[in-house]
Motif scaffolding. Structure first.
Motif, mmCIF file in Angstrom:
data_model
loop_
_atom_site.group_PDB
_atom_site.id
_atom_site.type_symbol
_atom_site.label_atom_id
_atom_site.label_comp_id
_atom_site.label_asym_id
_atom_site.label_seq_id
_atom_site.Cartn_x
_atom_site.Cartn_y
_atom_site.Cartn_z
ATOM 1 N N ILE A 241 14.349 1.398 1.658
ATOM 2 C CA ILE A 241 14.129 0.001 2.026
ATOM 3 C C ILE A 241 12.821 -0.043 2.788
ATOM 4 N N HIS B 168 0.835 -1.202 0.000
ATOM 5 C CA HIS B 168 0.000 0.000 0.000
ATOM 6 C C HIS B 168 0.874 1.259 0.000
ATOM 7 N N TYR B 169 1.864 1.283 0.852
ATOM 8 C CA TYR B 169 2.756 2.449 0.913
ATOM 9 C C TYR B 169 3.471 2.648 -0.426
ATOM 10 N N THR C 265 5.065 11.318 1.785
ATOM 11 C CA THR C 265 5.670 10.964 0.486
ATOM 12 C C THR C 265 6.366 12.182 -0.131
ATOM 13 N N ASP D 176 15.251 7.381 3.408
ATOM 14 C CA ASP D 176 14.488 7.123 4.631
ATOM 15 C C ASP D 176 15.378 6.691 5.794
ATOM 16 N N GLY E 218 0.532 12.267 7.605
ATOM 17 C CA GLY E 218 0.409 11.277 6.529
ATOM 18 C C GLY E 218 0.329 11.889 5.145
ATOM 19 N N ALA F 293 10.102 -1.270 5.136
ATOM 20 C CA ALA F 293 10.089 -2.141 6.314
ATOM 21 C C ALA F 293 8.696 -2.703 6.549
ATOM 22 N N ARG G 284 2.822 9.418 -6.224
ATOM 23 C CA ARG G 284 3.518 10.699 -6.050
ATOM 24 C C ARG G 284 4.628 10.867 -7.096
ATOM 25 N N ILE H 262 -9.097 6.247 7.347
ATOM 26 C CA ILE H 262 -7.922 6.267 8.210
ATOM 27 C C ILE H 262 -8.302 6.789 9.591
HETATM 28 N N1 LIG Z 1 11.200 2.453 5.367
HETATM 29 C C1 LIG Z 1 9.893 2.582 5.566
HETATM 30 N N2 LIG Z 1 9.370 3.808 5.811
HETATM 31 C C2 LIG Z 1 8.033 3.988 5.991
HETATM 32 O O1 LIG Z 1 7.573 5.125 6.208
HETATM 33 C C3 LIG Z 1 7.165 2.843 5.915
HETATM 34 C C4 LIG Z 1 7.752 1.592 5.645
HETATM 35 N N3 LIG Z 1 9.103 1.498 5.505
HETATM 36 N N4 LIG Z 1 6.995 0.474 5.544
HETATM 37 C C5 LIG Z 1 5.537 0.554 5.491
HETATM 38 C C6 LIG Z 1 5.020 1.687 6.357
HETATM 39 C C7 LIG Z 1 3.583 2.073 6.031
HETATM 40 N N5 LIG Z 1 3.634 3.465 5.694
HETATM 41 C C8 LIG Z 1 2.569 4.205 5.184
HETATM 42 C C9 LIG Z 1 2.612 5.590 5.126
HETATM 43 C C10 LIG Z 1 1.569 6.326 4.573
HETATM 44 C C11 LIG Z 1 0.467 5.701 4.070
HETATM 45 C C12 LIG Z 1 -0.631 6.498 3.460
HETATM 46 O O2 LIG Z 1 -1.574 5.963 2.932
HETATM 47 N N6 LIG Z 1 -0.510 7.867 3.506
HETATM 48 C C13 LIG Z 1 -1.398 8.885 3.006
HETATM 49 C C14 LIG Z 1 -1.143 9.320 1.604
HETATM 50 C C15 LIG Z 1 0.127 10.129 1.559
HETATM 51 C C16 LIG Z 1 0.340 10.927 0.324
HETATM 52 O O3 LIG Z 1 -0.459 10.873 -0.625
HETATM 53 O O4 LIG Z 1 1.361 11.658 0.318
HETATM 54 C C17 LIG Z 1 -2.822 8.576 3.313
HETATM 55 O O5 LIG Z 1 -2.958 8.100 4.397
HETATM 56 O O6 LIG Z 1 -3.723 8.878 2.563
HETATM 57 C C18 LIG Z 1 0.391 4.335 4.134
HETATM 58 C C19 LIG Z 1 1.435 3.586 4.679
HETATM 59 C C20 LIG Z 1 4.943 3.879 5.718
HETATM 60 N N7 LIG Z 1 5.783 2.918 6.063
#
Ligand SMILES: Nc1nc(=O)c2c([nH]1)NC[C@@H]1CN(c3ccc(C(=O)N[C@@H](CCC(=O)O)C(=O)O)cc3)C=[N+]21
Length: 261
Positions: free
Chosen positions: A83, A39-40, A252, A106, A248, A85, A47, A224
């Motif tokens: 990377i 998903h991430y 990105t 990161d 959030g 996680a 982006r 969320i």
């Molecule tokens: N090295 C590493 N760094 C991370 O930051 C990392 C990771 N590994 N592993 C997985 C998790 C999960 N994670 C998410 C962050 C945002 C949304 C997300 O959906 N964000 C926005 C959208 C953000 C946007 O559009 O810029 C939203 O909630 O709508 C989902 C999942 C980060 N992680």
């Protein structure tokens, strides 16, 4: 409750990124990715497309650290990598942390983690940097402030704690074993939460005058949900940055921002 948002910071970062001609790639590196990682990845890819950034979505399976380093040696030093996680199943990544010499978007490498102890904001992982950028943007001076962080990972809590400590904040990280966390939270000035436990913290944890930053994300019916029960604190005199238009929505952006540093 005063509801804060990251809209103007978001616009500031987008303006900076849109004016930039990206010549280097982003490598998204995952190993046996979980649903959350995928998903991430989607969010980052979207982006990259928006901003015209070339990306490579590389998925590893059983490769050793040496094999991964071999693969990475073909790229330009100015290409960025993340990377994702968890990368595989709790395996030793120390060789990668020592040897990867691409742009560390990161804060994965020992070198980046070391720079954070010296107060280098650019070395912070994207989400932690989004939190710091937000506090800087609203001109919040965390010097001398008592900060409690509910997150003990290398991606958010620990680097954020070391960075803020380097700027002379007094920082406490709490974890699931912490003795009487409520007492620590209630007596701090700034509370930053990223536990991913929907509405875990309600008004009983807080007092007036605090700044609450909710970085937690849980999903309920496709929506969320943050760590803090915002309805419960709605008539308290606190400042609150929630998940809507919160951290959030800029992570990105701060991630790809690392490409132009
Ligand atoms: N090295 C590493 N760094 C991370 O930051 C990392 C990771 N590994 N592993 C997985 C998790 C999960 N994670 C998410 C962050 C945002 C949304 C997300 O959906 N964000 C926005 C959208 C953000 C946007 O559009 O810029 C939203 O909630 O709508 C989902 C999942 C980060 N992680």
């Amino acid at each position: 409750m005063e509801i804060l948002n990251t809209k103007s910071l978001r616009k500031e970062i987008i303006d900076r990124l849109e004016g930039h001609d990206f010549t280097n790639k982003i490598l998204l590196l995952s190993k046996n990715p979980s649903q959350e990682v995928n998903h991430y990845k989607e969010v980052i890819l979207k982006r990259c497309k928006e901003l015209g950034i070339t990306y490579i979505d590389k998925v590893f399976e059983g490769e050793s650290q040496e094999e991964i380093l071999d693969y990475l040696s073909t790229f330009d030093k100015k290409d960025g990598f993340i990377i994702l996680a968890p990368f595989g199943d709790k395996e030793d990544l120390s060789l990668l942390k020592e040897k990867i010499n691409l742009k560390d978007l990161d804060s994965f490498t020992y070198k980046s983690l070391g720079k954070i102890l010296d107060g280098d904001k650019k070395a912070l992982p994207a989400t932690a940097r989004a939190v710091v950028s937000f506090m800087d943007h609203v001109r919040l001076d965390y010097k001398g402030k008592r900060v409690v962080i509910a997150n003990n990972t290398n991606i958010i809590g620990r680097p954020l704690a070391m960075y803020l400590a380097s700027k002379r904040a007094s920082v406490t990280i709490i974890n699931s074993l912490t003795n009487n966390p409520k007492d620590l939270i209630k007596n701090c000035d700034i509370f930053i939460s990223a536990i991913g436990n929907a509405h875990f913290y309600d008004k009983n944890y807080f007092k007036c005058g605090q700044l609450l930053i909710d970085v937690g994300t849980s999903y309920k019916n496709g929506r969320i949900i943050g760590d803090i029960d915002s309805d419960s604190i709605s008539d308290m005199d606190v400042k609150y940055l929630g998940s809507k238009n919160g951290i959030g929505s800029i992570t990105t952006l701060t991630l790809v921002e690392g490409l132009i540093y």
